[in-house]
Design a protein around this motif. Structure first.
Motif: not given
Length: 239
Positions: A129-133, A152-163, A171-172, A188-194
């Motif tokens: 499980l991971g997060v990319f935001t 809960r997440f083994a990996v978290v990536v923030g947008a500042d890491e791929v600016a 990239d993220g 699978a990437y789960v999100g709430d916007s197009p």
């Protein structure tokens, strides 16, 4: 033999229909990566308030909640602040925003969407499980920490890491897959916007619409739709 069903979208009609995973010729999933705001947590009560107060204090315009939420697509907080202020922002100003966000989170509380903890527990038995935001790691630490989800997440990536390659650039999400040591094609990437659907497709991942999310209006750009978080394991064939 039981074959899991994937709920996919008929783009022309915006209707959801079941299709066999074998017919879709999809490889077994090894990871599920989530967007954060509006997918894992409802942050609409704290993030806009923190942004509005910070931007006004720094000499920017007075914003309403909807203007702030609409700006999430721009990238992490620094990019959003620069957009509204019309200038570069200093690290100390970003720190000030994060401090205000932490205060709002402590005052108002931040909760996962109903069913998210149960869904994560079930998914973790089968996949990483991971997060990319599109938010930054400062937001992640405050919000996932306040919601009790950070561990809960083994990996978290923030947008500042791929600016400056923010969503819908891949990239993220690709970085999250690299850290999870799984190919994007088995993620699978789960999100709430197009924008989240576009991000998944640019990475070669399965795009999963979180129909419960606060930005979810059109599921036409996604491969798979889940109405509730607890539907995810079954929808993804991970039960």
């Amino acid at each position: 033999m039981w074959i899991p069903l994937w709920t996919i979208v008929d783009i022309a009609s915006d209707m959801v229909r079941p299709v066999s995973s074998a017919a879709m010729d999809l490889p077994p999933l090894e990871a599920v990566v989530f967007d954060m705001d509006g997918t894992l947590i409802d942050s609409s009560g704290v993030v806009p308030t923190a942004f509005t107060a910070t931007i006004e204090e720094l000499g920017g315009p007075t914003l309403d909640r909807d203007e702030v939420i609409a700006s999430y697509v721009l990238g992490p907080p620094a990019t959003i602040m620069e957009h509204f202020l019309g200038r570069s922002v200093e690290p100390s100003e970003i720190d000030g925003y994060h401090a205000r966000l932490r205060g709002e989170a402590e005052r108002r509380g931040v909760q996962p969407y109903p069913g998210i903890p149960e869904a994560l527990e079930a998914l973790a038995r089968s996949v990483g499980l991971g997060v990319f935001t599109n938010a930054d790691l400062g937001n992640v630490d405050v919000l996932l920490g306040a919601a009790g989800l950070r561990d809960r997440f083994a990996v978290v990536v923030g947008a500042d890491e791929v600016a400056p390659n923010f969503k819908p650039a891949a990239d993220g999400l690709l970085l999250a897959c690299e850290r999870l040591e799984v190919p994007a094609t088995r993620t699978a990437y789960v999100g709430d916007s197009p924008q989240d659907g576009e991000t998944a497709h640019h990475a070669g991942a399965l795009a999963v619409a979180a129909r419960w999310g606060h930005l979810m209006e059109d599921v036409g750009g996604f491969d798979v739709v889940a109405d509730r978080p607890t539907d995810l394991p079954g929808v993804l064939g991970l039960t």
